[in-house]
Design a protein around this motif. Structure first.
Motif, PDB file in Angstrom:
ATOM      1  N   SER A 159    -116.093 -73.150 -72.525  1.00  0.00           N
ATOM      2  CA  SER A 159    -116.226 -71.758 -72.947  1.00  0.00           C
ATOM      3  C   SER A 159    -115.314 -71.521 -74.142  1.00  0.00           C
ATOM      4  N   TYR A 160    -115.479 -70.367 -74.772  1.00  0.00           N
ATOM      5  CA  TYR A 160    -114.602 -69.970 -75.871  1.00  0.00           C
ATOM      6  C   TYR A 160    -113.634 -68.868 -75.448  1.00  0.00           C
ATOM      7  N   GLN A 161    -113.376 -68.772 -74.158  1.00  0.00           N
ATOM      8  CA  GLN A 161    -112.476 -67.743 -73.655  1.00  0.00           C
ATOM      9  C   GLN A 161    -111.031 -68.044 -74.035  1.00  0.00           C
ATOM     10  N   ALA A 162    -110.221 -66.990 -74.054  1.00  0.00           N
ATOM     11  CA  ALA A 162    -108.781 -67.164 -74.232  1.00  0.00           C
ATOM     12  C   ALA A 162    -108.195 -67.761 -72.960  1.00  0.00           C
ATOM     13  N   ALA A 163    -106.920 -68.127 -73.034  1.00  0.00           N
ATOM     14  CA  ALA A 163    -106.247 -68.723 -71.879  1.00  0.00           C
ATOM     15  C   ALA A 163    -106.304 -67.781 -70.680  1.00  0.00           C
ATOM     16  N   ALA A 164    -106.522 -68.379 -69.504  1.00  0.00           N
ATOM     17  CA  ALA A 164    -106.534 -67.598 -68.265  1.00  0.00           C
ATOM     18  C   ALA A 164    -105.103 -67.441 -67.754  1.00  0.00           C
ATOM     19  N   THR A 165    -104.883 -66.391 -66.970  1.00  0.00           N
ATOM     20  CA  THR A 165    -103.566 -66.140 -66.383  1.00  0.00           C
ATOM     21  C   THR A 165    -103.670 -66.232 -64.867  1.00  0.00           C
ATOM     22  N   ALA A 166    -102.772 -67.001 -64.268  1.00  0.00           N
ATOM     23  CA  ALA A 166    -102.790 -67.194 -62.821  1.00  0.00           C
ATOM     24  C   ALA A 166    -101.406 -66.901 -62.254  1.00  0.00           C
ATOM     25  N   ASP A 167    -101.385 -66.317 -61.060  1.00  0.00           N
ATOM     26  CA  ASP A 167    -100.116 -66.078 -60.378  1.00  0.00           C
ATOM     27  C   ASP A 167     -99.582 -67.390 -59.823  1.00  0.00           C
ATOM     28  N   GLU A 170     -95.297 -69.937 -55.942  1.00  0.00           N
ATOM     29  CA  GLU A 170     -93.906 -69.646 -55.589  1.00  0.00           C
ATOM     30  C   GLU A 170     -93.196 -69.095 -56.820  1.00  0.00           C
ATOM     31  N   PRO A 171     -93.385 -67.818 -57.136  1.00  0.00           N
ATOM     32  CA  PRO A 171     -92.771 -67.256 -58.344  1.00  0.00           C
ATOM     33  C   PRO A 171     -91.253 -67.255 -58.259  1.00  0.00           C
ATOM     34  N   ASN A 172     -90.628 -67.280 -59.431  1.00  0.00           N
ATOM     35  CA  ASN A 172     -89.177 -67.228 -59.491  1.00  0.00           C
ATOM     36  C   ASN A 172     -88.769 -66.235 -60.562  1.00  0.00           C
ATOM     37  N   ALA A 173     -87.456 -66.114 -60.762  1.00  0.00           N
ATOM     38  CA  ALA A 173     -86.966 -65.124 -61.715  1.00  0.00           C
ATOM     39  C   ALA A 173     -87.419 -65.428 -63.134  1.00  0.00           C
ATOM     40  N   ALA A 174     -87.607 -66.715 -63.448  1.00  0.00           N
ATOM     41  CA  ALA A 174     -87.969 -67.100 -64.810  1.00  0.00           C
ATOM     42  C   ALA A 174     -89.458 -66.947 -65.082  1.00  0.00           C
ATOM     43  N   MET A 175     -90.283 -67.127 -64.065  1.00  0.00           N
ATOM     44  CA  MET A 175     -91.730 -67.138 -64.303  1.00  0.00           C
ATOM     45  C   MET A 175     -92.467 -66.691 -63.047  1.00  0.00           C
ATOM     46  N   ALA A 176     -93.391 -65.761 -63.216  1.00  0.00           N
ATOM     47  CA  ALA A 176     -94.217 -65.315 -62.103  1.00  0.00           C
ATOM     48  C   ALA A 176     -95.685 -65.650 -62.323  1.00  0.00           C
ATOM     49  N   GLN A 177     -96.074 -65.867 -63.604  1.00  0.00           N
ATOM     50  CA  GLN A 177     -97.456 -66.193 -63.922  1.00  0.00           C
ATOM     51  C   GLN A 177     -97.511 -67.395 -64.852  1.00  0.00           C
ATOM     52  N   GLN A 178     -98.637 -68.071 -64.833  1.00  0.00           N
ATOM     53  CA  GLN A 178     -98.851 -69.256 -65.673  1.00  0.00           C
ATOM     54  C   GLN A 178    -100.067 -69.029 -66.562  1.00  0.00           C
ATOM     55  N   SER A 179     -99.957 -69.448 -67.826  1.00  0.00           N
ATOM     56  CA  SER A 179    -101.073 -69.367 -68.765  1.00  0.00           C
ATOM     57  C   SER A 179    -101.814 -70.701 -68.770  1.00  0.00           C
ATOM     58  N   ILE A 180    -103.127 -70.666 -68.531  1.00  0.00           N
ATOM     59  CA  ILE A 180    -103.939 -71.894 -68.448  1.00  0.00           C
ATOM     60  C   ILE A 180    -104.927 -71.896 -69.607  1.00  0.00           C
ATOM     61  N   PRO A 181    -104.701 -72.708 -70.633  1.00  0.00           N
ATOM     62  CA  PRO A 181    -105.600 -72.734 -71.801  1.00  0.00           C
ATOM     63  C   PRO A 181    -106.994 -73.222 -71.414  1.00  0.00           C
ATOM     64  N   LEU A 182    -108.007 -72.557 -71.956  1.00  0.00           N
ATOM     65  CA  LEU A 182    -109.393 -72.952 -71.738  1.00  0.00           C
ATOM     66  C   LEU A 182    -110.033 -73.276 -73.084  1.00  0.00           C
TER      67      LEU A 182
END
Length: 524
Positions: A159-167, A170-182
């Protein structure tokens, strides 16, 4: 539009100039795209422009069917750069190698034939643009369409979508979500494998589940690496008008391939000496557990026997013997090899074996009744000298100045990292002993030199040799003529390949993986 006349046959010079010009124009176009991608469309993730030296290296790397990556694709290339520039080159450059091989086979047969019954036109190798269009429309586009569809079915993004965002689980103070390039990953992966291109949409290549999500996708991609090189080896005999020669080519390649596979698999099912106190069982460092040591070792062997260079495990983490075999596959560069150029390299080894066999029996060396004269022998000698001159020369300069290397390991393994990088560039392979800090002006520009010398001279000189042979007067073949479709000549050919490789590169193997293996054996 370019004024090409399809009916005007080309000699070796015209054929090579058309090939080189077409490649250079596309490479220059790709370089401009990489340096301006921020301002171009289809950049949903806001990827910045590449620096000039990285853009130049990337363009030349894909222009030469190498796909050596000094960048991480998902982070440093926009969707437009990946599809318009990268994928275009991934189609055109293997097609370039394929047509060069076919042109050489025409020369060895006596020249271009308009049809099966026509007399060959000596010195004429065909028409580059006609051959290129045929290879793209008859072979690469249909196969890539099928494989891309199968990979999409297995879950590879398309697809030509932008990166997806996923929770994050085990979130921590530094990061709660992850960017997944598509992106349109499946079409790129399909042609990267079929065209022995290598590279990948993502930095980890086919080791990441987004490029290689299932056992089925892993098998499909492994088969695709060998599909066209193996088919071309089988087609070589009929194209020469001597079908039995295909048995020689396929038989020798299979023997060498199986030998290297045995060595790598046996190496990787053994423990890793560096972590022996922490774990038991096979070497799983740098590997996806879902692929395991055997499938990872098989891929590592095939990808370095061809000029594919894609990975489903990190070659830097192979046991020393596995690293040595990967290097050896690229030193030979003709066990299946890249699309077209692998067969060209094999035919060069064959001509050298013919020359040596002629000397051994005291006859003027000849192939199919045509003599190997002095200019041809000089061309063969240049092709023998070129790999060590480039690989060892650039490696020596780099190692002489430690500030240039940027490797992550000292000692024997550090030497292996540097030699592997230049071998990969010259062999148009593209894989690497990662851990090497290679995105610097020195690495980018020195690898550009190795890429160009490793691609175009090994095409130009064989085309010259084939055209010159086609213009030789053909003597009738008799019982005294050298037959190259026999088991005895196959043994001579295997010996020539092994001796030339070992005599040239064995000392550097001692300084690299062999030295590392001995050091680990002592427990240090």
């Amino acid at each position: 539009l370019v004024g090409s006349q399809p009916n005007a046959l080309m000699g070796w010079r015209s054929y090579f100039v058309a090939l080189l010009t077409f490649n250079l124009l596309l490479g220059a176009f790709a370089c401009v795209v990489f340096m301006t991608q921020t301002w171009l469309p289809l950049n949903p993730d806001g990827v910045p422009n590449m620096s000039w030296d990285l853009a130049l290296h990337t363009a030349v790397s894909f222009m030469t069917n190498t796909n050596q990556q000094h960048y991480s694709g998902q982070a440093q290339l926009s969707h437009l750069s990946q599809t318009l520039a990268i994928v275009t080159l991934q189609f055109v450059t293997p097609a370039t190698g394929l047509v060069a091989a076919v042109a050489m086979l025409r020369g060895l047969r006596g020249g271009y034939r308009a049809d099966v019954d026509a007399e060959p036109e000596a010195g004429k190798l065909g028409h580059f643009h006609v051959d290129l269009i045929r290879s793209l429309t008859r072979i690469f586009l249909p196969l890539a369409l099928v494989l891309a569809t199968l990979l999409s079915w297995q879950g590879v993004p398309a697809s030509y979508q932008a990166a997806a965002t996923a929770d994050i689980v085990e979130p921590n103070a530094a990061m709660a979500q992850q960017s997944i390039p598509l992106g349109p990953v499946a079409p790129m992966v399909a042609i990267k494998q079929l065209g022995t291109n290598g590279g990948g949409w993502y930095g980890p290549n086919s080791a990441t589940p987004l490029e290689n999500p299932t056992p089925t996708s892993n098998v499909l991609q492994t088969i695709a690496i060998l599909l066209i090189p193996m088919a071309l080896a089988m087609a070589a005999g009929p194209l020469l008008g001597r079908p039995r020669i295909s048995y020689l080519i396929v038989g020798v390649m299979t023997l060498l391939s199986a030998s290297l596979i045995t060595l790598v698999v046996s190496s990787e099912i053994a423990p890793n000496a560096a972590t022996a106190e922490l774990s038991v069982g096979p070497n799983l460092e740098g590997k996806e557990v879902r692929n395991g040591p055997v499938m990872s070792a098989l891929w590592a062997t095939f990808t370095t026997q061809t000029s594919n260079g894609s990975v489903n495990a990190m070659h830097d983490s192979l046991n020393p013997m596995g690293g040595a075999v990967a290097l050896t596959g690229m030193f030979i560069n003709s066990i299946w090899g890249g699309v077209g150029v692998g067969l060209i390299g094999f035919l060069i080894f064959l001509l050298i074996a013919v020359f040596l066999a002629g000397l051994m029996v005291g006859r003027t060396p000849e192939l199919f009744g045509r003599k190997l004269d002095i200019p041809i022998i000089q061309g063969l000698a240049a092709l023998v000298i070129l790999p060590p001159l480039v690989i060892l020369g650039l490696s020596a300069i780099t190692l002489a100045f430690p500030s240039l290397t940027g490797n992550s390991n000292p000692g024997f393994h550090g030497i292996s990292q540097v030699v592997y990088e230049y071998t990969s560039a010259f062999a148009n392979n593209g894989s690497g002993f990662e851990g090497l800090g290679d995105d610097t002006p020195w690495w980018n520009l020195s690898c550009v030199l190795a890429l160009l010398l490793g691609r175009y001279l090994p095409i130009a000189i064989p085309l010259f040799i084939a055209a010159r042979l086609s213009m030789q007067r053909q003597a009738p073949e008799t019982v005294a003529s050298l037959r190259i479709d026999t088991g005895l000549f196959a043994a001579v050919l295997v010996s020539v390949i092994c001796l030339l490789t070992l005599l040239t590169f064995f000392p550097v193997l001692i300084l690299g993986p062999v030295g590392e293996s001995l050091l680990l054996a002592t427990g240090q």
